[in-house]
Design a protein around this motif. Structure first.
Motif, short mmCIF file in Angstrom:
data_model
loop_
_atom_site.label_atom_id
_atom_site.label_comp_id
_atom_site.label_asym_id
_atom_site.label_seq_id
_atom_site.Cartn_x
_atom_site.Cartn_y
_atom_site.Cartn_z
N VAL A 1 -93.16 -42.42 -23.89
CA VAL A 1 -92.51 -43.58 -24.51
C VAL A 1 -93.45 -44.07 -25.61
O VAL A 1 -94.56 -44.53 -25.33
N ASN A 2 -93.00 -43.95 -26.85
CA ASN A 2 -93.81 -44.34 -27.99
C ASN A 2 -93.29 -45.65 -28.58
O ASN A 2 -92.08 -45.82 -28.74
N MET A 3 -94.20 -46.56 -28.88
CA MET A 3 -93.83 -47.85 -29.48
C MET A 3 -94.42 -47.95 -30.88
O MET A 3 -95.63 -47.89 -31.05
N ASP A 4 -93.56 -48.09 -31.86
CA ASP A 4 -93.99 -48.20 -33.25
C ASP A 4 -93.09 -49.23 -33.93
O ASP A 4 -91.92 -48.97 -34.20
N MET A 5 -93.62 -50.44 -34.15
CA MET A 5 -92.87 -51.54 -34.74
C MET A 5 -91.80 -52.05 -33.78
O MET A 5 -90.66 -51.61 -33.80
N ILE A 6 -92.17 -52.99 -32.93
CA ILE A 6 -91.22 -53.51 -31.95
C ILE A 6 -90.99 -55.01 -32.11
O ILE A 6 -90.37 -55.62 -31.24
N LEU B 1 -90.21 -54.45 -24.52
CA LEU B 1 -91.20 -54.19 -23.48
C LEU B 1 -90.57 -54.22 -22.09
O LEU B 1 -90.91 -53.40 -21.23
N ARG B 2 -89.66 -55.15 -21.86
CA ARG B 2 -88.99 -55.20 -20.55
C ARG B 2 -88.19 -53.92 -20.30
O ARG B 2 -88.18 -53.38 -19.19
N MET B 3 -87.50 -53.45 -21.33
CA MET B 3 -86.79 -52.18 -21.21
C MET B 3 -87.75 -51.05 -20.84
O MET B 3 -87.50 -50.26 -19.92
N ASN B 4 -88.86 -50.97 -21.58
CA ASN B 4 -89.81 -49.89 -21.35
C ASN B 4 -90.43 -49.96 -19.95
O ASN B 4 -90.58 -48.93 -19.27
N THR C 1 -89.41 -45.95 -29.34
CA THR C 1 -88.72 -47.24 -29.20
C THR C 1 -89.18 -48.11 -30.37
O THR C 1 -90.36 -48.42 -30.50
N ILE C 2 -88.24 -48.51 -31.21
CA ILE C 2 -88.56 -49.18 -32.46
C ILE C 2 -87.48 -50.22 -32.76
O ILE C 2 -86.32 -50.07 -32.36
N LEU D 1 -83.84 -49.24 -31.55
CA LEU D 1 -83.44 -47.86 -31.78
C LEU D 1 -84.26 -46.96 -30.86
O LEU D 1 -85.49 -47.06 -30.82
N LEU D 2 -83.58 -46.10 -30.12
CA LEU D 2 -84.21 -45.08 -29.30
C LEU D 2 -84.02 -43.75 -30.02
O LEU D 2 -82.89 -43.27 -30.17
#
Length: 423
Positions: A313-318, A409-412, A379-380, A329-330
């Protein structure tokens, strides 16, 4: 050939009855285009159909209002990622469809390969490719009615706004986090101290860059056994200023202080959770120069280690709100489909997010994993390409929407609890 554009609403509405009707109409139009032998491309609630006049008539007759666009098919191109920077660099290029992260533009094929501008001669801010035919560029999922959403899972409820905002303030207070700067190493050492204090085992990986080097920070907590696999949560720590270079300020509050602070938020929320699978957190350097940190990390894994990775799970601009409703967007690929679906289900059960999905991965740290055959999902924030502050001195805290970040973050976290398995 003629292009017909069907617009059946916006890409950020809620899941009400009109929204359901739009989706049904899109499915009907898409099926009609296929049956007529026409080519189609869908971007959310917009459908572009290309074909001979008779094919277009059979597609749309009596089904929906349409706009005809007289552009040769060969000139249709899809711009991916930073749509606003593309428009700033090339204001002469007509935009036919604007969906933030994605633009459909009218561009001579001979020019398309020459206008992708590099960041520090390594990584473009956007990609340009011929408009794909018979493809869903991105899809918008139904928003679950509030009454059907699950009662908050304890670890989801443990995601802390105060801690997230404090961590993001620390990161954005640095003049820059350019991958080769002393400030980047300051941020890396600070994050390592935070993770170590939470009980994570950490290590530093050195990554070569043109003209220097940078580092990845890796933190791990073993699972209780199970199938011996690992779940990864990643983000890039570096920031960049493409207008002023290394001398310019690059606070990178959204890109990607938000994702890096998000990794620390996950570490806190799951501090007391023990699953059967290993949980590994990684903050990458060198992303803005060409995904150097994540490419190096993947290249260093032998096939057995690569095969141990259950999901990334990658987070870039959340934390940039670019749409009327909070949207995520997934983005993955075919190998990521199961993870993408589970994340979407977690969003519906535990958040009020509008969920968009895409199987066209581009230009973030999930891509090297996908290239290696690993299920990885970005996840962005929705319509991130509409955010014209990133990569500039203007990517500051005043533009951050912590509420959006907390929902993502809650989704992740909800997905991670499931993916880690029972202890």
């Amino acid at each position: 050939m003629t292009i017909v554009r069907f617009d059946l609403g916006n890409t950020s509405g809620n899941d009400d009855e009109p929204g359901l009707a739009r989706r049904d109409a899109l499915r009907t139009l898409t099926a009609a285009a296929t049956g007529a032998g026409a080519a189609w491309t869908r971007l959310g609630d917009t459908l572009l159909v290309t074909g001979a006049p008779a094919q277009l008539e059979r597609t749309g007759a009596g089904r929906a209002p349409a706009e005809r666009v007289e552009v040769p098919t060969a000139r249709l191109h899809l711009v991916i990622q930073n749509g606003r920077q593309f428009q700033q660099a090339h204001p002469e290029v007509p935009v036919l469809v604007d969906r933030g992260r994605y633009l459909v533009v009218d561009l001579d094929p001979a020019e398309a390969g020459r206008i992708v501008e590099p960041v520090e001669r390594h990584l473009p801010c956007f990609g340009v490719r011929p408009l794909p035919a018979d493809t869903v560029v991105f899809e918008q999922r139904p928003l679950a009615p509030a009454r059907t959403r699950a009662v908050a899972e304890p670890h989801v409820a443990a995601v802390s706004r105060d801690a997230f905002e404090a961590d993001l303030r620390t990161l954005a207070a640095l003049r820059t986090r350019h991958s080769t700067s002393t400030e980047f190493r300051t941020a890396l050492d600070w994050a390592r101290d935070v993770l170590s204090a939470l009980g994570w085992a950490t290590r530093i990986q050195t990554v070569a860059l043109p003209g220097g080097d940078t580092q990845n920070l890796i933190a791990e907590r073993p699972g209780t056994g199970g199938d011996g696999r690992a779940v990864l949560v990643t983000a890039h720590l570096d920031s960049i200023n493409v207008r002023e270079g290394t001398a310019g300020p690059a606070p990178g509050a959204d890109d990607n202080g938000s994702g890096a602070a998000g990794v620390l938020a996950v570490a806190r929320a799951l501090q007391d959770h023990r699953g059967s699978r290993d949980l590994r957190l990684i903050l990458f350097g060198g992303e803005e120069q060409g995904l150097f940190g994540s490419r190096h990390y993947v290249a260093e894994l032998d096939p057995a280690e690569l095969g141990r990775i259950h999901a990334v799970v990658n987070m870039d601009m959340i934390a940039g709100r670019n749409t009327p409703s909070p949207t995520v967007l997934l983005e993955g690929a075919a190998v990521s489909q199961a993870v993408l679906e589970e994340l979407a289900a977690a969003a519906q059960a535990h958040t009020g997010l509008t969920v968009q999905t895409s199987l066209l991965p581009f230009n973030s740290d999930h891509v090297p994993f996908i290239d290696g055959g690993v299920p990885a999902v970005l996840t962005i924030e929705g319509a991130d390409g509409a955010n014209d502050r990133i990569h500039t001195a203007g990517d500051t805290l005043e533009h951050i929407d912590s509420g959006l970040a907390l929902e993502i973050l809650r989704m992740n976290v909800a997905y991670l609890v499931q993916a880690l398995g029972q202890a």
